[in-house]
Design an enzyme around this catalytic site. Sequence first.
Site, PDB file in Angstrom:
ATOM      1  N   VAL A  99       0.845  -1.191   0.000  1.00 37.35           N
ATOM      2  CA  VAL A  99       0.000   0.000   0.000  1.00 37.35           C
ATOM      3  C   VAL A  99       0.880   1.241   0.000  1.00 37.35           C
ATOM      4  O   VAL A  99       1.842   1.331   0.761  1.00 37.35           O
ATOM      5  CB  VAL A  99      -0.913   0.047   1.247  1.00 37.35           C
ATOM      6  CG1 VAL A  99      -1.835   1.259   1.188  1.00 37.35           C
ATOM      7  CG2 VAL A  99      -1.721  -1.234   1.385  1.00 37.35           C
ATOM      8  N   CYS A 100       0.558   2.190  -0.891  1.00 36.45           N
ATOM      9  CA  CYS A 100       1.171   3.518  -0.846  1.00 36.45           C
ATOM     10  C   CYS A 100       0.065   4.527  -1.115  1.00 36.45           C
ATOM     11  O   CYS A 100      -1.107   4.157  -1.129  1.00 36.45           O
ATOM     12  CB  CYS A 100       2.328   3.647  -1.839  1.00 36.45           C
ATOM     13  SG  CYS A 100       1.873   3.744  -3.582  1.00 36.45           S
ATOM     14  N   GLY A 101       0.406   5.768  -1.355  1.00 38.69           N
ATOM     15  CA  GLY A 101      -0.609   6.794  -1.557  1.00 38.69           C
ATOM     16  C   GLY A 101      -1.599   6.470  -2.669  1.00 38.69           C
ATOM     17  O   GLY A 101      -2.795   6.658  -2.516  1.00 38.69           O
ATOM     18  N   ALA A 158      -3.864   4.400  -0.461  1.00 40.04           N
ATOM     19  CA  ALA A 158      -4.431   4.928   0.771  1.00 40.04           C
ATOM     20  C   ALA A 158      -4.108   6.412   0.787  1.00 40.04           C
ATOM     21  O   ALA A 158      -2.949   6.796   0.775  1.00 40.04           O
ATOM     22  CB  ALA A 158      -3.835   4.248   1.989  1.00 40.04           C
TER      23      ALA A 158
END
Length: 128
Positions: A72-74, A105
């Site tokens: 998960v990253c931006g 996220a």
Amino acid sequence: MTEQAPLRIVVGSDDAGLQYKNALKKDRENDPRVAHVVDVGVGSDEHTAYPHVAVNAARMAAEGKADRALLVCGTGLGVAISANKGPQQIAGRARAAPTVECDGAVRTRSGTTRTKRRPTAMTETFLA
């Protein structure tokens, strides 16, 4: 029908995806289909760049140390690009990959994290 062996999962994120990654990790730790979960970062007190986290997770999958990786990253795109730099990996967003799944996220101005999907929904078909 043969029963599938419990999966070894690796999870990772950048700062923006930390809360989402922690929710994914908790869900997978409580899933009977999962043998164990390895967290490659970041922790609440770390500021590691997401490419390092994504490449470490992809290497673990390529070396057979993990069956799946959840990153998960931006936006989910940065970790997907980084994970694809690893050997024999196909990473993508939202159920696009057999080994490494990535999602975004977004941290709002109030500091809360908003995600595209519920953690359980993200991984349900991924683990099937």
